[in-house]
Design a protein around this motif. Structure first.
Motif, mmCIF file in Angstrom:
data_model
loop_
_atom_site.group_PDB
_atom_site.id
_atom_site.type_symbol
_atom_site.label_atom_id
_atom_site.label_comp_id
_atom_site.label_asym_id
_atom_site.label_seq_id
_atom_site.Cartn_x
_atom_site.Cartn_y
_atom_site.Cartn_z
ATOM 1 N N TRP A 51 0.832 -1.204 0.000
ATOM 2 C CA TRP A 51 0.000 0.000 0.000
ATOM 3 C C TRP A 51 0.871 1.260 0.000
ATOM 4 O O TRP A 51 0.639 2.192 -0.775
ATOM 5 C CB TRP A 51 -0.904 -0.053 1.218
ATOM 6 N N GLN A 52 1.891 1.273 0.875
ATOM 7 C CA GLN A 52 2.787 2.426 0.946
ATOM 8 C C GLN A 52 3.529 2.619 -0.374
ATOM 9 O O GLN A 52 3.695 3.753 -0.850
ATOM 10 C CB GLN A 52 3.790 2.237 2.095
ATOM 11 N N VAL A 54 2.503 1.745 -3.389
ATOM 12 C CA VAL A 54 1.585 2.245 -4.413
ATOM 13 C C VAL A 54 1.299 3.724 -4.204
ATOM 14 O O VAL A 54 1.299 4.521 -5.156
ATOM 15 C CB VAL A 54 0.277 1.426 -4.392
ATOM 16 N N SER A 55 1.048 4.129 -2.942
ATOM 17 C CA SER A 55 0.738 5.540 -2.681
ATOM 18 C C SER A 55 1.944 6.437 -2.932
ATOM 19 O O SER A 55 1.796 7.587 -3.351
ATOM 20 C CB SER A 55 0.253 5.707 -1.234
ATOM 21 N N TRP A 60 -1.536 7.227 -8.548
ATOM 22 C CA TRP A 60 -2.838 7.808 -8.247
ATOM 23 C C TRP A 60 -2.650 8.940 -7.242
ATOM 24 O O TRP A 60 -1.695 8.950 -6.466
ATOM 25 C CB TRP A 60 -3.784 6.763 -7.668
ATOM 26 N N GLU A 62 -3.423 11.276 -3.885
ATOM 27 C CA GLU A 62 -3.682 10.892 -2.499
ATOM 28 C C GLU A 62 -5.167 10.888 -2.173
ATOM 29 O O GLU A 62 -5.588 10.253 -1.208
ATOM 30 C CB GLU A 62 -2.946 11.835 -1.549
ATOM 31 N N LEU A 64 -7.353 9.450 -4.030
ATOM 32 C CA LEU A 64 -7.785 8.088 -4.358
ATOM 33 C C LEU A 64 -7.091 7.047 -3.499
ATOM 34 O O LEU A 64 -7.733 6.114 -2.994
ATOM 35 C CB LEU A 64 -7.522 7.809 -5.843
ATOM 36 N N VAL A 65 -5.793 7.168 -3.333
ATOM 37 C CA VAL A 65 -5.014 6.191 -2.560
ATOM 38 C C VAL A 65 -4.170 6.946 -1.536
ATOM 39 O O VAL A 65 -2.997 7.248 -1.774
ATOM 40 C CB VAL A 65 -4.110 5.329 -3.472
ATOM 41 N N THR A 256 -11.374 10.165 1.621
ATOM 42 C CA THR A 256 -11.010 8.758 1.498
ATOM 43 C C THR A 256 -10.392 8.175 2.774
ATOM 44 O O THR A 256 -10.690 7.026 3.120
ATOM 45 C CB THR A 256 -10.052 8.560 0.315
ATOM 46 N N LEU A 260 -11.755 4.747 4.528
ATOM 47 C CA LEU A 260 -10.946 3.559 4.793
ATOM 48 C C LEU A 260 -10.956 3.189 6.271
ATOM 49 O O LEU A 260 -10.959 2.003 6.617
ATOM 50 C CB LEU A 260 -9.514 3.795 4.300
#
Length: 291
Positions: A51-52, A54-55, A60, A62, A64-65, A256, A260
């Motif tokens: 996750w880290q 990808v962000s 994408w 921030e 969105l992710v 977001t 989450l």
């Protein structure tokens, strides 16, 4: 093949004064429990690292992710008073979750009780099963949003449509599981009980119901899962305070991190409740094998 203990085992027993067999079993149980703890935490760690990554990649935005750190900050914000604001919309996260759990307890509880009762009748009386089974199947295939608007028209926007939606969602899995389990109860045991003078009620109580309990518990666990999956839908209208209402309201503002946090709260509480149901099943139905 010789069944005598190995020489090394005998030597260890003589040296330690303890049988090697129990020691090996204890070591095996320790390794099993270690694996059950390490694997989930390991998978969680890998998920957080992915996750880290990808962000941080910038693929994408921030919005969105968001990175895990922002979600943690959102968790702290909705769990405490910050800048004069109490939690989210004036309610702490634990209070949002508690109110939603109360709704699930009432709604799913009603659906589970009705499902067990209707399933017992359908499993023992053939014409009742033929009459009701198509309707239960029809109800089971409907998504909650398909009839939630109708419930609002009929019952208003307060708690009644939410409780009813959760009850309707939880009813079919329990009814189907109970019907199948009751119909599959061993015929020779029922006939033996009747031969010994048991009435129809006694046969159901002492033979059919204990035989059906394992599948009934499976249906209950499925029903709770379905109720959880319907929670956000149940709290679409006038859902605050409530964890599903919090998720929906935060999504309206593209918040977001709070979405989450709400999803994580729903999932973790669902895991805890499922674990409690599994423990209850092992206690009430000890004759059913568990891995």
């Amino acid at each position: 093949m010789s069944t005598a203990p190995a020489v090394s085992d005998v030597l260890r027993e003589e040296a330690d004064g303890e049988p090697a067999g129990p020691r090996r079993r204890a070591r095996g149980q320790l390794l099993t429990w270690s694996g059950r703890l390490v694997l989930p935490f390991g998978s969680l760690l890998l998920f957080l690292l992915g996750w880290q990554a990808v962000s941080a990649s910038g693929t994408w935005s921030e919005t969105l992710v968001p990175p895990p750190a922002k979600v943690w900050d959102a968790f702290v914000d909705v769990s405490t008073t910050h800048d004069g604001v109490r939690g989210y919309n004036g309610t702490y996260l634990v209070e949002h979750l508690g109110i939603s759990l109360q709704r699930i307890a009432f709604g799913a509880g009603i659906g589970i009780v009705l499902g067990v009762l209707v399933g017992l009748v359908m499993g023992t009386i053939g014409w009742v099963r033929s009459l009701l089974e198509p309707w239960i199947t029809f109800l089971r295939t409907l998504p909650p949003l398909a009839y939630f608007s109708l419930l609002i028209v009929w019952l208003g926007i307060n708690e009644e449509p939410k409780i009813t939606l959760l009850a309707v969602a939880a009813f079919p899995p329990v009814a189907v599981a109970t019907t199948t389990a009751v119909a599959a109860a061993p015929r020779h045991l029922r006939e033996a009980a009747r031969a010994l003078g048991a009435s129809h009620r006694e046969v159901v109580r002492d033979v059919v119901l204990p035989s059906a309990l394992p599948e009934i518990f499976t249906g209950v666990r499925l029903a709770v899962g379905v109720a959880y999956s319907s929670l956000v839908a149940a709290e679409l209208v006038n859902g605050l305070p409530g964890i599903g209402g919090m998720v929906k309201d935060a999504a309206n503002y593209n918040n977001t991190p709070v979405v989450l946090v709400g999803i994580a709260a729903i999932g973790i509480s669902g895991l805890v409740i499922d674990g409690l149901l599994l423990w209850l099943e092992r206690t009430v139905v000890p004759w059913r094998g568990h891995a």
